[in-house]
Motif scaffolding. Structure first.
Motif, PDB file in Angstrom:
ATOM      1  N   LEU A  28       1.173  -1.664  -0.276  1.00 25.66           N
ATOM      2  CA  LEU A  28       0.147  -0.103   0.234  1.00 25.66           C
ATOM      3  C   LEU A  28       0.744   0.826   0.420  1.00 25.66           C
ATOM      4  N   VAL A  29       2.199   1.069   0.166  1.00 20.92           N
ATOM      5  CA  VAL A  29       3.075   2.285   0.361  1.00 20.92           C
ATOM      6  C   VAL A  29       3.219   3.209  -0.695  1.00 20.92           C
ATOM      7  N   PRO A  30       3.090   2.989  -2.007  1.00 22.93           N
ATOM      8  CA  PRO A  30       3.105   3.475  -3.408  1.00 22.93           C
ATOM      9  C   PRO A  30       1.692   4.715  -2.771  1.00 22.93           C
ATOM     10  N   ALA A  31       0.691   3.209  -3.077  1.00 20.42           N
ATOM     11  CA  ALA A  31      -0.340   4.609  -3.358  1.00 20.42           C
ATOM     12  C   ALA A  31      -0.450   5.311  -2.113  1.00 20.42           C
ATOM     13  N   LEU A  32      -0.485   5.062  -0.926  1.00 18.68           N
ATOM     14  CA  LEU A  32      -0.580   5.907   0.404  1.00 18.68           C
ATOM     15  C   LEU A  32       0.492   7.166  -0.097  1.00 18.68           C
ATOM     16  N   SER A  33       1.788   7.142  -0.600  1.00 14.54           N
ATOM     17  CA  SER A  33       3.157   7.551  -0.577  1.00 14.54           C
ATOM     18  C   SER A  33       2.003   9.212  -1.436  1.00 14.54           C
ATOM     19  N   ASP A  34       1.334   8.977  -2.200  1.00 18.56           N
ATOM     20  CA  ASP A  34       0.481  10.332  -3.187  1.00 18.56           C
ATOM     21  C   ASP A  34      -0.209  11.188  -2.156  1.00 18.56           C
ATOM     22  N   ARG A  35      -0.721  10.122  -1.551  1.00 19.94           N
ATOM     23  CA  ARG A  35      -2.073  10.425  -0.850  1.00 19.94           C
ATOM     24  C   ARG A  35      -1.420  10.879   1.280  1.00 19.94           C
ATOM     25  N   THR A  55       6.994   6.344   8.573  1.00 20.90           N
ATOM     26  CA  THR A  55       6.392   6.850   9.295  1.00 20.90           C
ATOM     27  C   THR A  55       4.722   7.427   8.414  1.00 20.90           C
ATOM     28  N   MET A  56       3.883   6.965   8.011  1.00 19.11           N
ATOM     29  CA  MET A  56       2.765   8.089   7.579  1.00 19.11           C
ATOM     30  C   MET A  56       1.347   8.812   8.268  1.00 19.11           C
ATOM     31  N   THR A  57       1.486   9.641   7.581  1.00 19.94           N
ATOM     32  CA  THR A  57       0.137  10.712   7.740  1.00 19.94           C
ATOM     33  C   THR A  57      -0.975  10.379   6.574  1.00 19.94           C
ATOM     34  N   VAL A  58      -2.402  10.019   6.448  1.00 17.62           N
ATOM     35  CA  VAL A  58      -3.487  10.449   5.785  1.00 17.62           C
ATOM     36  C   VAL A  58      -4.322  10.229   5.822  1.00 17.62           C
ATOM     37  N   PHE A  59      -5.642  10.575   5.690  1.00 14.96           N
ATOM     38  CA  PHE A  59      -6.985  10.489   5.441  1.00 14.96           C
ATOM     39  C   PHE A  59      -7.313   9.532   5.860  1.00 14.96           C
ATOM     40  N   ARG A  60      -8.543   9.377   6.538  1.00 18.68           N
ATOM     41  CA  ARG A  60      -8.665   7.476   6.527  1.00 18.68           C
ATOM     42  C   ARG A  60      -9.668   7.288   5.422  1.00 18.68           C
TER      43      ARG A  60
END
Length: 385
Positions: A58-65, A98-103
């Motif tokens: 999931l990290v590649p997709a989440l990195s954009d967000r 660590t990564m912060t994203v919207f739920r």
């Protein structure tokens, strides 16, 4: 091919579906809601949660967000600043993994990862469960009966699966209410790339401005009757509890008035169960161990729980009972620790007195000192092992 029915299409359910599908399972996800739901509050992925996101791809997709780090300004009720915590403090404390994203963005990344590989039925609930040592038969509200190797209840803190299979007395309701929601547009009173946070006796209000479609608000407060607050609805309840504040709070609440459907507004509860499985039925995520938003690790634990469940099932093959026992034994200590941290966190988000507010301020000031950052980081690293 092994089959699993997963109840709930939130983070825990979709993450479990993704992991089991990657391991060759056929998975069916059923969701009570008629369509996907979105929520805009922030979630932090660190420690085991970040590791799980990485292993699940999931990290590649989440990195954009990813939202990145931001400055936090602690303010008084009238909006005047008390102290500022630069983003560098959080960066030094949390480290690179660590990564912060919207739920909602995390749920979208999971949904995109399983779409086309996992069957998802919306507007469907479980009406009956008949299990034996070898299989579990699940009757669904759409009239179908599914024969599966495993039934996974990932349907949240108010889990119908938990109530049906384990009884109703495992949720512990606490005298607090939380609200969190995305902002349609940033609040002008809050500088971009920053958050203003008010912490007073019994309540916290935070407004985050990270630009258009990247801003949100969070509220938590202590109250005598959370059920009554929920009946009032989020707009009236939040105006009553926070209407005296400045620093962008009135504008943030005002954005709810046209359409409050996107707000997460609920009492604060934990789930405390002696075991998370019975036969071929297992609970996962908030349905099993809700740690509350005060702990800040709900999404991370959901991802880690799903990933570790897949590992245990893969290791034990057809011995589902041994797999579930190993999985719970490995995960429970971390859950217990997070729940304890959440109970202490109530003093941070809803301090019982002005003295506790002052003590929180002292602690935050100490964290901003360069020599303390390394200590904080090492403490976080120990918590996440």
């Amino acid at each position: 091919m092994k089959r699993a029915v997963i109840v709930g299409a939130g983070i825990a359910g979709l993450a479990t579906a993704l992991r089991l599908t990657q391991d060759g399972w056929h998975t069916l996800v059923v969701e009570r809601a008629p369509a996907r739901r979105s929520g805009g509050y922030l979630v932090n992925l660190l420690g085991g949660g970040y590791d799980a996101a990485e292993r699940l791809g999931l990290v590649p997709a989440l990195s954009d967000r990813a939202l990145g780090l931001f400055t936090t300004v602690l303010v008084r009720a009238d909006g005047r600043p008390k102290l500022t915590v630069p983003s560098a403090v959080a960066e030094a404390a949390l480290g690179p993994r660590t990564m912060t994203v919207f739920r909602g963005d995390l749920e979208t990344a999971l949904y995109e990862a399983v779409r086309g590989h996992v069957e998802i039925r919306f507007g469907v609930t479980v009406s009956s469960v008949d299990q034996d040592a070898d299989r579990v038969g699940i009757g669904l509200s759409d009239g179908t009966i599914e024969d599966a190797d495993l039934l996974i209840g990932a349907d949240g803190v108010h889990s119908a699966t938990r109530t049906a299979m384990f009884g109703p007395d495992h949720r512990i309701d606490l005298p607090y209410v939380v609200a969190a929601f995305p902002l349609a547009h940033p609040v002008a009173a809050v500088r971009e790339s920053s958050a203003t946070t008010f912490i007073g006796p019994g309540r916290t209000a935070a407004v985050v401005n990270l630009g258009p479609q990247r801003s949100s608000a969070f509220f938590a407060y202590r109250c005598a009757d959370p059920g009554r607050e929920l009946e009032r609805g989020p707009v009236d309840a939040l105006r009553a509890a926070f209407g005296d504040l400045a620093a962008g709070v009135p504008e943030a609440i005002g954005q709810l008035e046209p359409d409050p459907s996107g707000v997460f507004f609920d009492r604060v509860s934990q789930v405390d169960m002696p075991r998370w499985s019975t036969g071929r039925t297992v609970l996962l995520g908030d349905a099993a161990w809700c740690v509350t938003l005060f702990a800040g690790h709900g999404a991370a634990l959901a991802l880690a729980g799903a990933d570790r469940l897949g590992t245990a099932l893969q290791r034990h093959g057809d011995d589902v009972s041994s797999a579930l026992a190993e999985w719970e034994t490995g995960l429970r200590p971390e859950v217990v620790k997070r729940q304890a941290l959440a109970r202490r966190g109530m003093y941070q988000y809803a301090p019982p007195s002005r003295f506790h507010v002052w003590m929180n301020d002292v602690t935050i000031r100490a964290i901003t000192l360069p020599g303390v950052r390394g200590l904080i980081r090492r403490g976080i690293e120990r918590q996440n092992r």
